[in-house]
Design an enzyme around this catalytic site. Structure first.
Site, PDB file in Angstrom:
ATOM      1  N   HIS A 204       0.804  -1.231   0.000  1.00 22.63           N
ATOM      2  CA  HIS A 204       0.000   0.000   0.000  1.00 22.63           C
ATOM      3  C   HIS A 204       0.829   1.269   0.000  1.00 22.63           C
ATOM      4  O   HIS A 204       0.292   2.360  -0.081  1.00 22.63           O
ATOM      5  CB  HIS A 204      -0.929   0.027   1.213  1.00 22.63           C
TER       6      HIS A 204
HETATM    7  C1  UD1 Z   1      -1.895   5.984   5.318  1.00 25.06           C
HETATM    8  C2  UD1 Z   1      -0.554   6.511   5.807  1.00 25.06           C
HETATM    9  C3  UD1 Z   1       0.487   5.392   5.753  1.00 25.06           C
HETATM   10  C4  UD1 Z   1       0.008   4.172   6.499  1.00 25.06           C
HETATM   11  C5  UD1 Z   1      -1.370   3.751   6.001  1.00 25.06           C
HETATM   12  C6  UD1 Z   1      -1.890   2.628   6.838  1.00 25.06           C
HETATM   13  C7  UD1 Z   1       0.017   8.866   5.422  1.00 25.06           C
HETATM   14  C8  UD1 Z   1       0.792   9.795   4.598  1.00 25.06           C
HETATM   15  N1  UD1 Z   1      -0.065   7.598   4.991  1.00 25.06           N
HETATM   16  O1  UD1 Z   1      -1.750   5.630   3.952  1.00 25.06           O
HETATM   17  O2  UD1 Z   1       1.677   5.857   6.360  1.00 25.06           O
HETATM   18  O3  UD1 Z   1       0.929   3.132   6.284  1.00 25.06           O
HETATM   19  O4  UD1 Z   1      -2.274   4.858   6.089  1.00 25.06           O
HETATM   20  O5  UD1 Z   1      -2.830   1.861   6.168  1.00 25.06           O
HETATM   21  O6  UD1 Z   1      -0.505   9.239   6.436  1.00 25.06           O
HETATM   22  N2  UD1 Z   1      -9.078   5.166   1.324  1.00 25.06           N
HETATM   23  C9  UD1 Z   1     -10.293   4.512   1.389  1.00 25.06           C
HETATM   24  N3  UD1 Z   1     -10.814   4.283   2.629  1.00 25.06           N
HETATM   25  C10 UD1 Z   1     -10.234   4.708   3.765  1.00 25.06           C
HETATM   26  C11 UD1 Z   1      -9.001   5.383   3.683  1.00 25.06           C
HETATM   27  C12 UD1 Z   1      -8.444   5.602   2.457  1.00 25.06           C
HETATM   28  O7  UD1 Z   1     -10.866   4.122   0.390  1.00 25.06           O
HETATM   29  O8  UD1 Z   1     -10.781   4.465   4.845  1.00 25.06           O
HETATM   30  C13 UD1 Z   1      -8.467   5.392   0.000  1.00 25.06           C
HETATM   31  C14 UD1 Z   1      -8.773   6.773  -0.563  1.00 25.06           C
HETATM   32  O9  UD1 Z   1      -8.840   6.672  -1.948  1.00 25.06           O
HETATM   33  C15 UD1 Z   1      -7.543   7.558  -0.173  1.00 25.06           C
HETATM   34  C16 UD1 Z   1      -6.448   6.524  -0.303  1.00 25.06           C
HETATM   35  O10 UD1 Z   1      -7.046   5.311   0.129  1.00 25.06           O
HETATM   36  O11 UD1 Z   1      -7.330   8.663  -1.004  1.00 25.06           O
HETATM   37  C17 UD1 Z   1      -5.232   6.822   0.541  1.00 25.06           C
HETATM   38  O12 UD1 Z   1      -5.596   7.058   1.880  1.00 25.06           O
HETATM   39  P1  UD1 Z   1      -4.626   7.894   2.851  1.00 25.06           P
HETATM   40  O13 UD1 Z   1      -5.159   7.879   4.224  1.00 25.06           O
HETATM   41  O14 UD1 Z   1      -4.306   9.215   2.259  1.00 25.06           O
HETATM   42  O15 UD1 Z   1      -3.284   7.092   2.787  1.00 25.06           O
HETATM   43  P2  UD1 Z   1      -2.994   5.542   3.009  1.00 25.06           P
HETATM   44  O16 UD1 Z   1      -2.490   4.977   1.729  1.00 25.06           O
HETATM   45  O17 UD1 Z   1      -4.142   4.903   3.664  1.00 25.06           O
HETATM   46  N1  UDP Z   2      -3.820  -5.374   8.989  1.00 24.08           N
HETATM   47  C1  UDP Z   2      -5.124  -5.849   9.127  1.00 24.08           C
HETATM   48  N2  UDP Z   2      -5.776  -6.293   8.008  1.00 24.08           N
HETATM   49  C2  UDP Z   2      -5.210  -6.287   6.774  1.00 24.08           C
HETATM   50  C3  UDP Z   2      -3.885  -5.790   6.647  1.00 24.08           C
HETATM   51  C4  UDP Z   2      -3.220  -5.346   7.771  1.00 24.08           C
HETATM   52  O1  UDP Z   2      -5.659  -5.873  10.230  1.00 24.08           O
HETATM   53  O2  UDP Z   2      -5.868  -6.699   5.806  1.00 24.08           O
HETATM   54  C5  UDP Z   2      -3.118  -4.850  10.187  1.00 24.08           C
HETATM   55  C6  UDP Z   2      -1.820  -5.538  10.531  1.00 24.08           C
HETATM   56  O3  UDP Z   2      -2.053  -6.606  11.419  1.00 24.08           O
HETATM   57  C7  UDP Z   2      -0.994  -4.433  11.159  1.00 24.08           C
HETATM   58  C8  UDP Z   2      -1.526  -3.166  10.542  1.00 24.08           C
HETATM   59  O4  UDP Z   2      -2.762  -3.507   9.916  1.00 24.08           O
HETATM   60  O5  UDP Z   2      -1.208  -4.361  12.556  1.00 24.08           O
HETATM   61  C9  UDP Z   2      -0.571  -2.603   9.530  1.00 24.08           C
HETATM   62  O6  UDP Z   2      -1.156  -1.517   8.900  1.00 24.08           O
HETATM   63  P1  UDP Z   2      -0.716  -0.992   7.492  1.00 24.08           P
HETATM   64  O7  UDP Z   2       0.059  -2.022   6.760  1.00 24.08           O
HETATM   65  O8  UDP Z   2      -1.932  -0.450   6.848  1.00 24.08           O
HETATM   66  O9  UDP Z   2       0.164   0.291   7.856  1.00 24.08           O
HETATM   67  P2  UDP Z   2       1.698   0.492   8.275  1.00 24.08           P
HETATM   68  O10 UDP Z   2       1.999  -0.371   9.420  1.00 24.08           O
HETATM   69  O11 UDP Z   2       2.534   0.228   7.071  1.00 24.08           O
HETATM   70  O12 UDP Z   2       1.740   1.946   8.609  1.00 24.08           O
END
Ligand code: UD1
Ligand code: UDP
Length: 360
Positions: A204
């Protein structure tokens, strides 16, 4: 002293849950503010339900949009929510935009700020998370470093030693508190018909997903791992990744890689534990696999979790198909036993004890 716990994304809800439990156990006065960065059920509410967390006092609904839009909305919303809730200190965890906004809003208001999981550094400024880490650490008053590696990163940047406390990572607490429940959780649908072993994948990271070439390369690598090893790959895809695959018209061969919706924490822990290996660009997943004893292949050029590589739990594979396949073969052939570098599972308690000692 009234503490606001500011959180907004999947990993923050999971890794803050031990801190919230410790705040409850110590009868601390606190409330939770959710920025709304994550809002889909399977990135947000499912974790409150599974972890038995009370609903946040306020949800700011500040999710999605550009970095500036998202962060700006959060800053404005947080300032009001912190005043309204009567916060005198704020705790944030990790490296997301929510963490940056929480630390920045609170420090400008003169509140005490504690950063949980401070001091991690990838030294890769292309990552939005790296910028968030650096800024958050330098505006926070108390830095809860998970390991001595993280502490040393902070000291090397001129942070006073007195501001840093090494606590272990709350990821261990969360795993220990939930692994038994996870074992009893039902088998995920994506595993239907899979008799033998499987590999788990998550992707992601912005720099991996938002670039068609990089995403295509990674998917080709994951497919090759399946072909070479004979293991099917289970891939619960983050919505960012789903959207990018659709936009770019890239998707893996379903016979090799089963793309699924994100799963809850309990189901995910079970998948991590049972997988032959995990291919990921996630920070939390690198840590959890290290704690659970499952080999990890990191689909990036660097990691801010070098402890996992040092103990032999993880390898940084890069994002080329050849690199991914070689790394996966190496990890699959290796031992599944190593030292856990992230502490004893009592980080939440230690953090709350230290927080109260310093701010009350
Ligand atoms: C964010 C964090 C990343 C973290 C990740 C955990 C930042 C810069 N990034 O990335 O560090 O590892 O969360 O998962 O803070 N979207 C949905 N539903 C949601 C949320 C997001 O559909 O509930 C989609 C939207 O299209 C959105 C895109 O995902 O624009 C990205 O979401 P965003 O929260 O900006 O960044 P993540 O990739 O989730
Ligand atoms: N996780 C989850 N379901 C999923 C993928 C990840 O519950 O389908 C959990 C995982 O156990 C971990 C956390 O989400 O605790 C990691 O989050 P993510 O990879 O989104 O973000 P990051 O740690 O890279 O910021």
């Amino acid at each position: 002293m009234r503490t606001a716990v500011v959180l907004g994304t999947r990993p923050e809800i999971i890794k803050m849950s031990p801190v919230i439990r410790a705040l409850e156990a110590s009868k601390s006065d606190f409330f939770v503010v959710h920025t709304g960065q994550h809002y889909s059920y399977d990135l947000d509410r499912v974790f409150f339900e599974e972890l038995g967390l009370k609903a946040p006092l306020r949800n700011l609904g500040a999710g999605s949009g550009s970095h500036a839009e998202e962060t700006a909305k959060m800053l404005v919303g947080l300032e009001a929510a912190l005043v309204e809730g009567g916060a005198s200190g704020v705790l944030v965890e990790g490296d997301t935009n929510t963490v940056l906004a929480g630390a920045l809003a609170a420090s400008k208001m003169g509140l005490q700020v504690g950063h949980v999981e401070a001091g991690l550094r990838s030294r890769d400024r292309r990552m939005p998370e790296e910028l968030n880490r650096v800024v958050t650490d330098h505006v926070s008053d108390i830095l809860f470093a998970p390991t001595t590696v993280a502490r040393d990163n902070l000291l090397a940047e001129g942070v006073e030693r007195a501001r840093v406390k090494v606590t272990g990572n709350t990821v261990v607490d969360a795993v220990k508190q939930n692994v038994e429940l996870a074992e009893r959780s039902p088998r995920v649908k994506a595993l239907d018909g899979v008799g033998g072993g499987f590999i788990l994948a998550t992707i992601h990271r912005q720099e991996n997903v938002d670039d068609k070439k990089v995403l295509s390369r990674i998917i080709a690598g994951v497919e090759m791992v399946s072909k070479k090893t004979g293991f099917v790959v289970i891939f619960p895809a983050h919505p960012r990744t789903r959207k990018a695959m659709l936009r770019f018209g890239v998707s893996p061969d379903p016979l090799l890689v089963r793309v699924a919706d994100p799963v809850g924490y309990l189901a995910f822990l079970k998948l991590e534990r049972e997988a032959e290996a995990v291919l990921t660009d996630s920070g939390g997943v690198q840590e959890e696999t290290c704690v659970l004893g499952t080999p990890c292949v990191t689909l990036r050029d660097n990691t801010e979790r070098p402890e996992t590589v040092e103990v032999g739990a993880n390898v940084v594979a890069g994002t080329t198909p050849v690199g991914i396949v070689k790394s996966a073969e190496r990890m699959l052939a290796g031992k599944r036993k190593w030292r856990n570098p992230f502490g004893d599972g009592r980080a939440g308690e230690k953090i709350v004890r230290e927080w109260r000692r310093r701010v009350e």
